[in-house]
Design an enzyme around this catalytic site. Structure first.
Site, PDB file in Angstrom:
ATOM      1  N   CYS A 216      -7.089   6.124   4.746  1.00 52.09           N
ATOM      2  CA  CYS A 216      -5.693   5.791   4.426  1.00 52.09           C
ATOM      3  C   CYS A 216      -4.711   6.213   5.523  1.00 52.09           C
ATOM      4  O   CYS A 216      -4.601   7.397   5.855  1.00 52.09           O
ATOM      5  CB  CYS A 216      -5.304   6.464   3.110  1.00 52.09           C
TER       6      CYS A 216
ATOM      7  N   GLU B 190       4.760  13.224  -0.639  1.00 53.41           N
ATOM      8  CA  GLU B 190       5.422  12.699  -1.845  1.00 53.41           C
ATOM      9  C   GLU B 190       4.904  13.391  -3.107  1.00 53.41           C
ATOM     10  O   GLU B 190       5.681  13.772  -3.981  1.00 53.41           O
ATOM     11  CB  GLU B 190       5.184  11.188  -1.961  1.00 53.41           C
TER      12      GLU B 190
ATOM     13  N   GLU C 124       2.557   1.525  -4.226  1.00 49.95           N
ATOM     14  CA  GLU C 124       1.876   1.348  -5.511  1.00 49.95           C
ATOM     15  C   GLU C 124       0.949   2.534  -5.863  1.00 49.95           C
ATOM     16  O   GLU C 124       1.032   3.099  -6.941  1.00 49.95           O
ATOM     17  CB  GLU C 124       1.100   0.028  -5.476  1.00 49.95           C
TER      18      GLU C 124
ATOM     19  N   SER D  59       0.867   5.593  -4.561  1.00 53.15           N
ATOM     20  CA  SER D  59       1.594   6.866  -4.705  1.00 53.15           C
ATOM     21  C   SER D  59       2.271   6.934  -6.066  1.00 53.15           C
ATOM     22  O   SER D  59       2.231   7.972  -6.738  1.00 53.15           O
ATOM     23  CB  SER D  59       2.686   6.998  -3.641  1.00 53.15           C
TER      24      SER D  59
ATOM     25  N   ALA E 289       0.850  -1.215   0.000  1.00 51.39           N
ATOM     26  CA  ALA E 289       0.000   0.000   0.000  1.00 51.39           C
ATOM     27  C   ALA E 289       0.871   1.246   0.000  1.00 51.39           C
ATOM     28  O   ALA E 289       0.469   2.294  -0.498  1.00 51.39           O
ATOM     29  CB  ALA E 289      -0.910   0.000   1.227  1.00 51.39           C
TER      30      ALA E 289
HETATM   31  C1  HEM Z   1      -1.887   8.696  -3.420  1.00 49.90           C
HETATM   32  C2  HEM Z   1      -1.597   7.634  -2.717  1.00 49.90           C
HETATM   33  C3  HEM Z   1      -2.576   6.819  -1.942  1.00 49.90           C
HETATM   34  C4  HEM Z   1      -3.922   6.628  -2.149  1.00 49.90           C
HETATM   35  C5  HEM Z   1      -4.802   7.225  -3.257  1.00 49.90           C
HETATM   36  C6  HEM Z   1      -4.385   5.729  -1.102  1.00 49.90           C
HETATM   37  C7  HEM Z   1      -5.707   5.311  -0.959  1.00 49.90           C
HETATM   38  C8  HEM Z   1      -6.171   4.553   0.092  1.00 49.90           C
HETATM   39  C9  HEM Z   1      -7.576   4.224   0.313  1.00 49.90           C
HETATM   40  C10 HEM Z   1      -8.721   4.633  -0.597  1.00 49.90           C
HETATM   41  C11 HEM Z   1      -7.656   3.486   1.438  1.00 49.90           C
HETATM   42  C12 HEM Z   1      -8.939   2.969   2.102  1.00 49.90           C
HETATM   43  C13 HEM Z   1      -9.311   1.586   1.653  1.00 49.90           C
HETATM   44  C14 HEM Z   1     -10.661   1.118   2.189  1.00 49.90           C
HETATM   45  O1  HEM Z   1     -11.372   1.845   2.878  1.00 49.90           O
HETATM   46  O2  HEM Z   1     -11.023  -0.034   1.879  1.00 49.90           O
HETATM   47  C15 HEM Z   1      -6.303   3.319   1.929  1.00 49.90           C
HETATM   48  C16 HEM Z   1      -5.961   2.587   3.040  1.00 49.90           C
HETATM   49  C17 HEM Z   1      -4.659   2.385   3.442  1.00 49.90           C
HETATM   50  N1  HEM Z   1      -3.521   2.993   2.933  1.00 49.90           N
HETATM   51 FE1  HEM Z   1      -3.432   4.274   1.403  1.00 49.90          FE
HETATM   52  N2  HEM Z   1      -3.327   5.400  -0.309  1.00 49.90           N
HETATM   53  C18 HEM Z   1      -2.208   6.040  -0.769  1.00 49.90           C
HETATM   54  C19 HEM Z   1      -0.943   5.999  -0.229  1.00 49.90           C
HETATM   55  C20 HEM Z   1      -0.587   5.266   0.872  1.00 49.90           C
HETATM   56  C21 HEM Z   1       0.733   5.263   1.459  1.00 49.90           C
HETATM   57  C22 HEM Z   1       1.930   6.088   0.991  1.00 49.90           C
HETATM   58  C23 HEM Z   1       0.699   4.396   2.482  1.00 49.90           C
HETATM   59  C24 HEM Z   1       1.885   4.124   3.357  1.00 49.90           C
HETATM   60  C25 HEM Z   1       1.998   3.638   4.428  1.00 49.90           C
HETATM   61  C26 HEM Z   1      -0.664   3.850   2.561  1.00 49.90           C
HETATM   62  C27 HEM Z   1      -1.112   2.910   3.467  1.00 49.90           C
HETATM   63  C28 HEM Z   1      -2.429   2.532   3.630  1.00 49.90           C
HETATM   64  C29 HEM Z   1      -2.882   1.565   4.624  1.00 49.90           C
HETATM   65  C30 HEM Z   1      -2.004   0.794   5.593  1.00 49.90           C
HETATM   66  C31 HEM Z   1      -4.279   1.478   4.509  1.00 49.90           C
HETATM   67  C32 HEM Z   1      -5.230   0.604   5.333  1.00 49.90           C
HETATM   68  C33 HEM Z   1      -5.782   1.429   6.472  1.00 49.90           C
HETATM   69  C34 HEM Z   1      -6.798   0.677   7.313  1.00 49.90           C
HETATM   70  O3  HEM Z   1      -7.415  -0.270   6.825  1.00 49.90           O
HETATM   71  O4  HEM Z   1      -6.959   1.071   8.483  1.00 49.90           O
HETATM   72  N3  HEM Z   1      -1.412   4.414   1.573  1.00 49.90           N
HETATM   73  N4  HEM Z   1      -5.417   3.990   1.099  1.00 49.90           N
END
Ligand code: HEM
Length: 402
Positions: free
Chosen positions: A348, A357, A240, A242, A237
């Protein structure tokens, strides 16, 4: 007559312009029946308010997506015991273990380093000259280096975990067996890394995996399986999405070059421009899956307990009920509560890191290449046909004096 079941991703997926199918569903069938690549029939919600409701309402579960017989969106099986496959209170306990690392103030400390790295990558672009591929030279290496550093994963192993990640998000049925093997290899890789950290726990390192290993040794409730799920989850996560967004941000700005020129002239617009581009760009052709824990009626449709519901973030971001002129790119849009980082308990974790970033990579490119252009029309750039969609390449001309 029953409504037809649509195959998702739709035929109008993987392109810059918004999907006419999503627009039609938003207006006429806000709760629609769709069939996923993995062969499951689920409900799809496409309006802003409904998407938010599904993401935040405890009647819709993430934990239930790993239950026997649960509907699946992707080819890869979701990992149990992870942030993304638990509900509160289990989810709250896991999230607390990492939330301080990703807290706004602490993560802001990485900004100078991300800015420096972005400037170095811009040098690599300059060295490559006209035709340089920004995806290969900036969009991928930046978030990969950042997450490796933060998590404590060797950057030298990137080719290997990139391949596993690519397969993990595959949408090609023919690759089903490869997908399972890739996820098993990635899990084994993280397991070995954790074992090494455990063996060297007398020499603590300053990274998140090490912190979690120590938390486990010091008696925090964290199983070995949960620890490994954290590693896999954060590594994948963490880069990819980002990487895809960095490419899409630049490509969308260059698609209408006056946007690039406007930002070159006024860097103070970068923050609001990034939020608007996050809203505007397509990044997933499916939706975030939940499973209903009880019967729920929505817009006259009976969603039964045990059925899957997908919340289409990209569609919500273009809902005219929420946004004035949603299909217009306004770099200074105010009050932009887009859903690109989700909503509710699974919002997220890396949102602020992703913002840093995106902002710093864009600033570095604006400073270094004020006359940047695409080498070919944006519409002809190839898209990767995977779960988290993005461009396969981003060739640019640098516009530097000869
Ligand atoms: C532009 C970049 C990013 C986008 C558009 C994005 C989008 C999202 C979205 C939509 C979710 C929610 C998924 C759901 O509700 O089912 C999510 C969850 C998450 N993202 Fe990102 N993300 C990005 C970058 C990152 C980065 C850099 C990290 C680095 C650690 C990250 C780590 C996570 C994690 C661990 C979750 C799960 C959170 C949870 O379930 O409590 N993401 N992300």
């Amino acid at each position: 007559m029953s409504e037809p079941v649509l195959e998702i991703p739709f035929a109008d997926a993987f392109q810059f312009d918004p999907s006419p199918t999503f627009a039609e569903l938003r207006e006429n069938r806000p709760v629609a029946r769709v069939r996923t690549l993995a062969g499951a029939e689920v409900w799809l919600v496409t309006r802003y308010d409904d998407v938010r409701m599904v993401l935040a309402d405890p009647r819709f579960s993430r934990a239930a997506v790993v239950k026997q017989g649960a509907p699946r969106v992707a080819l890869a099986k979701p990992m149990p015991n992870s942030l993304t496959t638990t509900d509160p209170p289990e989810h709250t306990r896991l999230r607390k273990l990492v939330s301080s690392t990703f807290a706004h103030r602490r993560i802001e400390r990485t900004r100078p380093w991300v800015a420096e790295l972005s400037a170095k990558l811009a040098d690599d672009v300059a060295a490559a000259g006209d035709g340089a591929d920004l995806r290969e030279l900036v969009a991928l290496p930046l978030p990969i280096q950042v997450i490796c550093q933060l998590l404590g994963v060797p950057y030298a192993d990137r080719a290997q975990f990139r391949e596993w990640t690519e397969l993990g998000y595959s949408m090609r049925m023919a690759e089903k067996d490869l997908v399972e093997q890739a996820m098993a290899d990635l899990t084994a890789y993280i397991e070995e890394l954790v074992e090494r950290k455990l063996a060297n726990s007398d020499q603590p390192a300053e990274d998140l995996l090490d912190e979690l290993v120590r938390a486990r040794e010091e008696g925090d409730r964290l199983s070995q399986e949960e620890l490994i799920s954290f590693g896999v989850n954060l590594l994948v996560a963490g880069h990819e999405t980002s990487a895809n967004q960095i490419s899409s941000v630049v490509a969308t700005l260059l698609r209408w070059p006056e946007n690039w020129a406007r930002l070159v002239a006024d860097h103070s617009l970068v923050d609001s421009a990034i939020e608007e581009l996050l809203r505007f760009n397509r990044f997933s052709e499916v939706g975030q899956l939940r499973v209903a824990l009880e019967d729920v009626e929505l817009h006259g449709v009976q969603i039964k307990a045990g059925e899957g519901v997908m919340a289409a973030l990209n569609s919500a971001n273009r809902d005219p009920r929420q946004y004035d002129d949603p299909d217009e790119l306004r770099l200074d849009r105010k009050d932009n509560k887009h859903l690109s980082f989700g909503f509710g308990p699974h919002f997220c974790l890396g949102a602020q890191l992703a913002r840093i970033e995106l902002q710093e990579s864009l600033l570095a490119l604006l400073r270094r290449f004020p006359n940047l252009t695409l080498t070919k029309p944006a519409e002809s750039l190839p898209w990767r046909q995977v779960l988290v969609s993005g461009l396969a390449e981003l060739p640019v001309n640098l516009g530097l004096p000869a």
